[in-house]
Scaffold this active site. Structure first.
Site, mmCIF file in Angstrom:
data_model
loop_
_atom_site.group_PDB
_atom_site.id
_atom_site.type_symbol
_atom_site.label_atom_id
_atom_site.label_comp_id
_atom_site.label_asym_id
_atom_site.label_seq_id
_atom_site.Cartn_x
_atom_site.Cartn_y
_atom_site.Cartn_z
ATOM 1 N N GLU A 245 1.011 -1.166 -0.050
ATOM 2 C CA GLU A 245 -0.182 -0.112 0.156
ATOM 3 C C GLU A 245 0.838 1.370 -0.059
ATOM 4 O O GLU A 245 1.603 1.450 1.070
ATOM 5 C CB GLU A 245 -0.911 0.187 1.197
ATOM 6 C CG GLU A 245 -2.004 0.947 1.073
ATOM 7 C CD GLU A 245 -1.715 2.279 1.881
ATOM 8 O OE1 GLU A 245 -1.546 3.179 0.988
ATOM 9 O OE2 GLU A 245 -2.009 2.330 2.926
ATOM 10 N N CYS A 279 -2.155 8.969 2.670
ATOM 11 C CA CYS A 279 -1.763 8.444 1.206
ATOM 12 C C CYS A 279 -2.806 8.745 0.256
ATOM 13 O O CYS A 279 -2.546 8.979 -1.045
ATOM 14 C CB CYS A 279 -1.245 7.058 1.249
ATOM 15 S SG CYS A 279 -2.476 5.899 2.023
#
Length: 477
Positions: A245, A279
């Site tokens: 990720e 993110c």
């Protein structure tokens, strides 16, 4: 000041082989929060050996029994909410009110939810003359970031343990104290020795060992795309499973029939959460060229409400960044954006007055950013929004997809069906429709260089399971 000088390996607190120490600083005033040990390769190898030795017995432990441990851990974390909140406010800079809800409340929820999943999941099914079995992948190396530290630890460790895997955790050295508190909670819960192990240190040392070691069956990594590429490269030598990720440069697409005020407000909220240290933050706002001036005025008005403050105060809405290095990175990007021709709508690269002591930056909005500008292409990881104009819907989709990343995004429209149609064309893992709320049970992960694999809910649970099929001579055997 918090000081830890031991690692949690094989159910015990052990003295590291490595003799170094790493300092941790408070985001609000840059004062020393404490120290942690800097692990060596031998420390990591000892943790891997403990996890390997515990692997088979833990995999054979009934799912209901594993679930009981997870519930004990959830209760232990909840009991230490105030301590965890104070620690993570210092480590990350997120205001404490949000930390309690997101950085502590989220993990407690997930530990309980994965306990439920362990009990309800169908681990085997008949398919024709085969019995298809789901088995734990084995030893998991978990490498986690500093922006949502305990949450990202939880989204790896909790489903891995629930699935029957054993774990070696390497948390970020920027925000490590929450991981030590978790280890204390796990010890108190009585988890069998070796099932969970904690080693702290630097990525090129501890992380590299986890990625390359043949006794690690899977690496689950959250962090920068650059580091994720290195993890994949090293892990490929033993052909282990890798879940990544990574970064993002998410676009919030504001269509010409959208409620502009709601879209601007919602996009800024999605951009500035955790001071932009997210993110999936919506850092590109795509707006019709004909309505740029309206959007500019709305953004200037909305950003003024994001007042900076000490993250330890209950009323603070926007806190500092996590480190001096991160502050310098964000300031450099703002200067780069202006040098490439962006219009400064709000904020800027100077240290905000009255906040010189900590790692604060001004909430910033850059206008008339071109799609190929550095600030439109690279992840900044701070409270910086770039406004990009487009000509028509097809142009908006093209710009949204003009990125190496594909993690999050949003579409705003007065016509929900139109918003969905546009969202389906955007190559990204999640798209919020008109400010749709984050769903902790929906899969979270990316396309392209935002990584592969998914977290949250059953999707995150299945990442830690392998398929095995047992064939019988006939379907009725």
């Amino acid at each position: 000041m918090k000081t830890y000088d031991k690692f949690f390996i094989d159910g015990q607190w052990v003295t590291p082989v490595g003799r170094g120490a790493l300092d941790v600083f408070h985001s609000a005033d840059a004062k020393l929060m404490g120290r942690i040990p800097e692990g060596a390769a031998q420390d990591t190898e000892a943790a891997i050996a403990a996890a390997r030795n515990a692997r088979d017995a833990w995999a054979a432990t009934p799912a209901a029994e594993r679930a009981g441990y997870l519930r004990e851990i959830a209760a232990g974390l909840k009991a230490r909410t105030d301590e965890l909140a104070q620690v993570m406010t210092g480590e990350t800079g997120m205001p404490i009110k949000l930390v309690r809800a997101i950085q502590v409340g989220g993990p407690v929820y997930h530990w309980n939810k994965y306990a439920e999943l362990a009990e309800s999941f169908e681990f085997e099914a008949r398919v024709g003359n085969s019995l298809v079995v789901r088995e734990p992948v084995g030893v998991v190396g978990a490498i986690t970031p500093w922006n949502y530290p305990l949450n990202q630890i939880t989204l790896k460790v909790a489903p891995a343990l629930a699935a029957g895997c054993t774990v070696v955790l390497k948390p970020s050295e920027v925000a490590p104290f929450n991981a030590f508190i978790l280890a204390e909670v796990i010890e108190a819960a009585g988890l069998p020795p070796g099932v969970f192990n904690l080693v702290t240190g630097l990525g090129p040392v501890v992380g590299e060992v986890l990625a390359r070691h043949p006794d690690v069956d899977m690496v689950s990594f959250t962090g920068s795309t650059r580091a994720g590429k290195r993890v994949s490269e090293v892990a490929s030598q033993t052909v282990k499973r890798v879940a990544l990720e990574l970064g993002g440069k998410s676009a919030s697409v504001v269509l010409d029939d959208a409620d502009l005020a709601a879209a601007v407000k919602g996009t800024l909220n999605a951009c500035y959460l955790n001071s932009g240290q997210t993110c999936s933050a919506h850092t590109r706002m795509l707006v019709p060229a004909s309505r740029y001036d309206e959007v500019k005025a709305l953004a200037k008005e909305a950003v003024a409400r994001f007042t900076l403050g000490d993250p330890r105060e209950e009323t603070t809405r926007l806190g500092p960044l996590a480190s001096s290095a991160q502050r310098e990175r964000v300031q450099t990007y703002i200067r780069k954006g202006l040098s490439e021709g962006a219009e400064l709508i709000a904020g800027g690269d100077t240290v905000p007055e009255g906040f010189e002591a900590g790692f604060f930056v001004q909430p910033t909005v850059l206008g008339r950013v071109t799609p190929d500008a550095t600030v439109a292409q690279e992840e900044i990881f701070g409270p910086v929004l770039s406004i990009i104009t487009y000509q028509d819907e097809a142009d908006a989709v093209r710009i949204a997809n003009d990125s190496i990343y594909g993690l999050g995004g949003g579409v705003w429209s007065g016509d929900e069906a139109r918003a969905v149609r546009v969202a389906r064309q955007i190559r990204t893992g999640q798209v919020d429709i008109n400010g749709g709320e984050f769903n902790v049970q929906a899969p979270f992960g990316g396309f392209k260089q935002s990584g592969h694999g998914r977290e949250n809910g059953v999707y995150g649970f299945e990442e830690f399971l392998e398929y095995k099929s047992l064939q019988f001579k006939s379907a009725k055997s």
